[in-house]
Motif scaffolding. Structure first.
Motif, mmCIF file in Angstrom:
data_model
loop_
_atom_site.group_PDB
_atom_site.id
_atom_site.type_symbol
_atom_site.label_atom_id
_atom_site.label_comp_id
_atom_site.label_asym_id
_atom_site.label_seq_id
_atom_site.Cartn_x
_atom_site.Cartn_y
_atom_site.Cartn_z
ATOM 1 N N UNK A 1 0.824 -1.193 0.000
ATOM 2 C CA UNK A 1 0.000 0.000 0.000
ATOM 3 C C UNK A 1 0.869 1.258 0.000
ATOM 4 N N UNK A 2 1.980 1.220 0.743
ATOM 5 C CA UNK A 2 2.878 2.371 0.828
ATOM 6 C C UNK A 2 3.389 2.767 -0.554
ATOM 7 N N UNK A 3 3.742 1.783 -1.389
ATOM 8 C CA UNK A 3 4.276 2.074 -2.711
ATOM 9 C C UNK A 3 3.207 2.703 -3.598
ATOM 10 N N UNK A 4 1.936 2.336 -3.422
ATOM 11 C CA UNK A 4 0.864 2.960 -4.197
ATOM 12 C C UNK A 4 0.751 4.433 -3.837
ATOM 13 N N UNK A 5 0.928 4.754 -2.548
ATOM 14 C CA UNK A 5 0.890 6.150 -2.127
ATOM 15 C C UNK A 5 2.018 6.941 -2.774
ATOM 16 N N UNK A 6 3.221 6.357 -2.814
ATOM 17 C CA UNK A 6 4.364 7.058 -3.393
ATOM 18 C C UNK A 6 4.167 7.304 -4.882
ATOM 19 N N UNK A 18 11.821 5.039 -14.502
ATOM 20 C CA UNK A 18 13.086 4.644 -13.870
ATOM 21 C C UNK A 18 12.854 3.973 -12.520
ATOM 22 N N UNK A 19 11.643 4.076 -12.005
ATOM 23 C CA UNK A 19 11.287 3.447 -10.733
ATOM 24 C C UNK A 19 10.292 2.339 -11.013
ATOM 25 N N UNK A 20 10.803 1.176 -11.316
ATOM 26 C CA UNK A 20 9.926 0.088 -11.687
ATOM 27 C C UNK A 20 10.434 -1.196 -11.059
ATOM 28 N N UNK A 21 9.517 -2.065 -10.695
ATOM 29 C CA UNK A 21 9.929 -3.352 -10.149
ATOM 30 C C UNK A 21 10.200 -4.364 -11.251
ATOM 31 N N UNK A 22 9.679 -4.123 -12.448
ATOM 32 C CA UNK A 22 9.922 -4.995 -13.594
ATOM 33 C C UNK A 22 10.842 -4.272 -14.550
ATOM 34 N N UNK A 23 12.138 -4.556 -14.454
ATOM 35 C CA UNK A 23 13.116 -3.875 -15.290
ATOM 36 C C UNK A 23 12.941 -4.288 -16.742
ATOM 37 N N UNK A 24 13.195 -3.370 -17.700
ATOM 38 C CA UNK A 24 12.930 -3.634 -19.112
ATOM 39 C C UNK A 24 13.909 -4.591 -19.772
ATOM 40 N N UNK A 97 15.844 2.036 -10.742
ATOM 41 C CA UNK A 97 15.793 1.715 -9.321
ATOM 42 C C UNK A 97 14.494 0.950 -9.070
ATOM 43 N N UNK A 98 14.563 -0.010 -8.182
ATOM 44 C CA UNK A 98 13.354 -0.752 -7.839
ATOM 45 C C UNK A 98 12.548 0.073 -6.843
ATOM 46 N N UNK A 99 11.316 0.370 -7.212
ATOM 47 C CA UNK A 99 10.450 1.153 -6.339
ATOM 48 C C UNK A 99 10.242 0.448 -5.003
ATOM 49 N N UNK A 100 10.221 -0.882 -5.034
ATOM 50 C CA UNK A 100 10.007 -1.637 -3.796
ATOM 51 C C UNK A 100 11.173 -1.471 -2.823
#
Length: 133
Positions: A1-6, A18-24, A97-100
Motif C-alpha cells: 500500500x505504501x508504494x501505491x501512495x508514493x 526509472x522506478x519500476x519493479x519490472x526492469x525492461x 531503481x526498484x520502487x520496492x
C-alpha cells in the motif's frame, strides 16, 4: 500500500519509468578495462567495514549536526528538488531503481548504529539495549 501512495507523488509520477519493479531488460554492455595489482590487493589490511575510531565518529556527528543546523534536506520542497535531480540522473544514464527498495519522505533514517533525524544524530537505542543485555 505504501508504494501505491508514493506513486501518487508528482515527482514520482514524472519518473515512473526509472522506478519500476519490472526492469525492461539487461543494462547496456559497456567495455571497461581494469587491472588489479595483486600484490597491492594482498597487502591491504582487512578490517570490518564502516568501523570508525571514536574521533572519526565524533567528527561525523559534528558535521551531521552542522548540516542539520543549517537546515539542509529538512524542507519538503528541497527534498522534492533533490529527488527530481537524482531521478533525472537515473533517466539520463538509462539506469533504474526498484520502487520496492526505495523509501521517500522518511522522518528518520537508521544508519550504522545511529538514528539520523531532524533532531540530529543519536545512537540507535536498539544497539544500546543489545550491548546492555
Amino acid at each position: 500500500m505504501e508504494k501505491k501512495l508514493e506513486r501518487g507523488i508528482p515527482v514520482i509520477k514524472e519518473f515512473l519509468e526509472v522506478l519500476d519493479n519490472d526492469l525492461p531488460g539487461l543494462p547496456l554492455i559497456q567495455v571497461i578495462e581494469c587491472t588489479l595489482d595483486l600484490e597491492l590487493v594482498l597487502a591491504l589490511e582487512h578490517k570490518a567495514q564502516y568501523r570508525m575510531t571514536p574521533s572519526e565518529l565524533k567528527e561525523l556527528k559534528v558535521q551531521a549536526q552542522e548540516l542539520l543546523d543549517k537546515g539542509l534536506d529538512k524542507d519538503l520542497e528541497d527534498h522534492m528538488n533533490h529527488l527530481q535531480l537524482v531521478l533525472g540522473k537515473l533517466r539520463e544514464h538509462l539506469l533504474y531503481a526498484r520502487l520496492s527498495k526505495c523509501k521517500f519522505f522518511l522522518e528518520e533514517v537508521k544508519l550504522l548504529g545511529h538514528v539520523i533525524s531532524k533532531d540530529g544524530v543519536a545512537v540507535d537505542p536498539i544497539k544500546v539495549e543489545a550491548v546492555v543485555d
